[in-house]
Design an enzyme around this catalytic site. Structure first.
Site, PDB file in Angstrom:
ATOM      1  N   GLY A  69       2.022 -10.504   0.661  1.00 11.80           N
ATOM      2  CA  GLY A  69       3.174  -9.963   1.359  1.00 11.80           C
ATOM      3  C   GLY A  69       2.909  -9.767   2.834  1.00 11.80           C
ATOM      4  CB  THR A  70      -0.087  -8.600   4.696  1.00  8.65           C
ATOM      5  OG1 THR A  70      -0.072  -7.266   4.180  1.00  8.65           O
ATOM      6  CG2 THR A  70      -0.566  -8.584   6.132  1.00  8.65           C
ATOM      7  CD  GLN A 177       6.614   0.150  -2.259  1.00  9.17           C
ATOM      8  OE1 GLN A 177       6.962   0.443  -3.388  1.00  9.17           O
ATOM      9  NE2 GLN A 177       5.338   0.019  -1.928  1.00  9.17           N
ATOM     10  CB  ALA A 195       3.810 -11.122  -6.696  1.00  7.52           C
ATOM     11  CG  HIS A 196       0.362  -6.299  -5.033  1.00  9.94           C
ATOM     12  ND1 HIS A 196       0.531  -6.997  -3.859  1.00  9.94           N
ATOM     13  CD2 HIS A 196       0.126  -5.019  -4.654  1.00  9.94           C
ATOM     14  CE1 HIS A 196       0.395  -6.189  -2.831  1.00  9.94           C
ATOM     15  NE2 HIS A 196       0.156  -4.977  -3.283  1.00  9.94           N
ATOM     16  CB  CYS A 320      -5.401  15.277   7.540  1.00 11.81           C
ATOM     17  SG  CYS A 320      -4.525  15.800   6.055  1.00 11.81           S
TER      18      CYS A 320
END
Length: 459
Positions: A69-70, A177, A195-196, A320
């Protein structure tokens, strides 16, 4: 052990597993070849493309498969920007985009382009007017996620697409998403997904670019996937990804209704069971399986470890921790509490019993982490001064807020406490603490070794 992090990676869907095993025997050959094995592989690839295009809502020849996807996001952003470089070099993104979009924007800026971030409200949503104000005559591309990865807020994509269309600007949507839950509405121009996220195998993304959108692939030319995703694709994984997308879509309506009931239960009960908790993200316009909340006086890393030891796999949008001293860019843009942040994202098949057990375990886990940090409820005492300065320099999240909570009772109503801190997280969490506790945040001022945050006691 309940797995509650499907927003990071959903468990492999049974249909994906079946399709993957079957296509390992049938789809190993090069689909570009004309002999029997190649033709068989090409039939599988064409069928997968048609199934994925139907789910996306585009033509099969508008969709290509990518290694992730990236990769799809980076390819889509770079290709549209290059295709429209004569228009200008201005890129518009929301402040809460996935890091893949923000990294692409950063790279564009490094090449001399300009980038405008559209702000969000406290619930993590953009406004169409915000995009309208950001667009200029030189805007080459706008990007907007369909739903937020960290808090689940669904964005007004159709309305933003209308604004962009009226200005002649293409809109690229990161649908990672939401795509498993349904098609993205509106006249978007390009779309990326992974896909994942819907129960397909990892290592498969998809990129759809509508006909008429000027697109110039970057990098060396390649004959595969319309020249937009070079290299020999993982055909068995592609087949499994398309098959699982079709399967989860068939189940989506019923499963969304069932999971929404469980998520609503968490949203209602967590604030009753655990003191000083803020549920973040939109209450109504959100993904059905995601709920995110933040706990005051809690180290997020410690909380996740303790929940893991108790048998629950969850994630956090907060950074954090000892290794990263800045809050999540999403929580920062929303202006909400970041410390002790927990994202619960329920996979398909999650039971009510699992959710009820999580709610039984959570209060004790939070209380235990707070006790170890010395964050017990302050004992009531008489004020000692009209104003105090607390040195929290060198202390990391959530200690500056804990020190503030201890000190606020030492000044009278109307008195002030100033916290000195060099922790970036304090810039977000001290104002959030004031909102939750009903005190007034007076602002931040520079300090030689950090910042000074001043609070007025109201009760």
């Amino acid at each position: 052990m309940p797995y509650f992090d499907s927003a990071s990676a959903a468990p492999l869907h049974p249909v994906a597993r079946q399709a993957l095993h079957a296509s390992l025997d049938e789809g190993w050959a090069d689909p570009a070849r004309l002999y029997r094995e190649g033709r068989r592989a090409r039939l599988l690839l064409d069928a997968a493309r048609e199934a994925a295009a139907e789910a996306v809502g585009c033509r099969p020849d508008e969709l290509v498969f990518t290694p992730s996807g990236t990769h799809a996001v980076h390819t889509g952003v770079a290709g549209v920007l290059a295709g429209r470089r004569r228009v200008g070099g201005h890129l518009v993104v929301s402040a809460v985009e996935h890091s893949s979009v923000l990294h692409a924007a950063e790279a564009h800026g490094a090449r001399g382009g300009t980038v405008t971030e559209v702000p969000v409200d406290r619930w993590g949503a953009v406004s169409p007017d915000g995009y309208a104000r950001a667009l200029t005559a030189g805007t080459a591309l706008a990007c907007l996620q369909s739903a937020n990865h960290e808090v689940g807020t669904v964005q007004p994509v159709a309305e933003v697409a209308e604004v962009c269309g009226a200005a002649g600007v293409p809109l690229l949507v990161d649908a990672a998403q939401s795509l498993g839950w349904g098609p993205v509405e509106g006249a978007w121009s390009a779309l990326a997904a992974s896909a994942h996220k819907w129960g397909g195998p990892p290592g498969v993304g998809l990129l759809a670019v509508r006909k008429g959108v000027r697109f110039s692939p970057q990098g060396p030319a390649d004959e595969r996937e319309s020249g937009r995703s070079p290299g020999f694709g993982n055909l068995p994984a592609i087949v499994a990804a398309a098959a699982s997308l079709r399967a989860v879509r068939a189940e989506a309506e019923a499963e969304a209704a069932r999971l929404r009931v469980l998520v609503d239960r968490i949203r209602r009960r967590v604030v009753r069971l655990v003191p000083d908790v803020e549920v973040v993200g939109a209450a109504d316009r959100r993904l059905p399986h995601v709920v995110t909340f933040s706990c005051l006086y809690v180290d997020g890393e410690a909380l996740l470890h303790e929940l893991d030891r108790a048998g629950f796999s969850v994630s956090s949008g907060s950074s954090c921790t000892s290794s990263t001293l800045t809050p999540s860019h999403v929580l920062r843009a929303m202006g909400v509490l970041s410390e002790g942040n927990v994202r619960v994202s329920l996979p398909a098949g999650t039971t009510a019993e699992e959710v009820n057990t999580f709610l039984e375990v959570l209060p004790g886990v939070v209380a235990g982490v707070r006790d170890r940090l010395g964050a017990a409820e302050p004992v009531a005492r008489e004020p000692v001064a009209d104003s105090l300065e607390i040195d929290a320099l060198g202390l990391r999240c959530p200690q500056p807020v804990i020190e503030l909570a201890r000190a606020i009772g030492s000044v009278p109503v109307g008195g002030t406490v100033t916290v000195l801190s060099d922790d970036e997280v304090a810039r977000l969490d001290i104002p959030a603490w004031c909102t939750m506790r009903g005190h007034t945040y007076l602002g931040e001022s520079p300090h030689p070794t950090g910042s000074a945050y001043t609070i007025r006691r109201e009760a």
